[in-house]
Design a protein around this motif. Structure first.
Motif: not given
Length: 210
Positions: A152-176
């Motif tokens: 629970e570091t919150g590292l990506l909280d200060s980087f909204p574009l990276v955080k949203a990108w990560s979320g999109a990738l981890l929601a993509e079945e091609l990735v998971t």
């Protein structure tokens, strides 16, 4: 290969006990290795570039300058991965904090890249469809997301574009769907074997299995 709908077979190996046949086709002793017509190809970026040249649709931009810039950001992956692993491949809370102090400058570079290179709302690095940059970064976001549940570091909280990108990738079945179904269990065991700080928070059953 999943994005391009290429038919392939996977052979998984134990990286702590690499079989001789694998070492014969992997000069660096690393995965992945792709065997095409009996010829082994190795190193992730080289394999991805080969597939992008041979199998449509192209996952790199068609424009040569854009394509070169994408390749440059793919080359930044080791630095970015080191920033993340410097947080979770640590043995003490002090080392975690040291990693957190170092990581933002590298994450910030990626935040700037997304803003500058994309010019749209994503959700992926290039836009609405996956590209090779996405494929290169996704595995490291997967590992960090697992560790973040416990740290629970919150590292990506200060980087909204990276955080949203990560979320999109981890929601993509091609990735998971590109990893084994028990990927998280295997990664947890790896963290335990390394005697990391995070190991103390993992499921007792995982540690008992070790």
């Amino acid at each position: 290969m999943r994005a391009k709908e290429v038919e392939f077979d996977v052979t998984y190996i134990n990286l702590r006990e690499k079989p001789d046949w694998f070492l014969e086709i992997s000069p660096h002793g690393k995965v992945p290795v792709l065997v095409v017509g009996g010829e082994p190809l190795f190193e992730s970026n080289a394999i991805a570039e080969f597939l992008d040249e041979m199998v449509p649709p192209r996952l790199h931009p068609e424009d040569p300058i854009d394509r070169a810039r994408h390749r440059a950001w793919t080359d930044f992956v080791p630095d970015f991965a080191k920033a993340l692993s410097g947080v979770y491949y640590t043995r003490t809370r002090e080392e975690v904090d040291e990693g957190l102090a170092q990581a933002p400058r590298r994450v910030a570079r990626l935040e700037e890249a997304i803003e500058r290179e994309r010019g749209n709302d994503g959700p992926f690095f290039r836009g609405k469809t996956l590209c090779l940059v996405d494929a290169a970064y996704a595995p490291f976001f997967q590992r960090f997301a697992f560790a973040e549940r416990y740290l629970e570091t919150g590292l990506l909280d200060s980087f909204p574009l990276v955080k949203a990108w990560s979320g999109a990738l981890l929601a993509e079945e091609l990735v998971t769907g590109s990893v084994v179904s028990h990927f998280e269990d295997e990664f947890a065991k790896n963290l335990v074997r390394r005697e990391t700080y995070i190991a103390q928070f993992l499921d007792a059953g995982t540690q008992a299995a070790e």
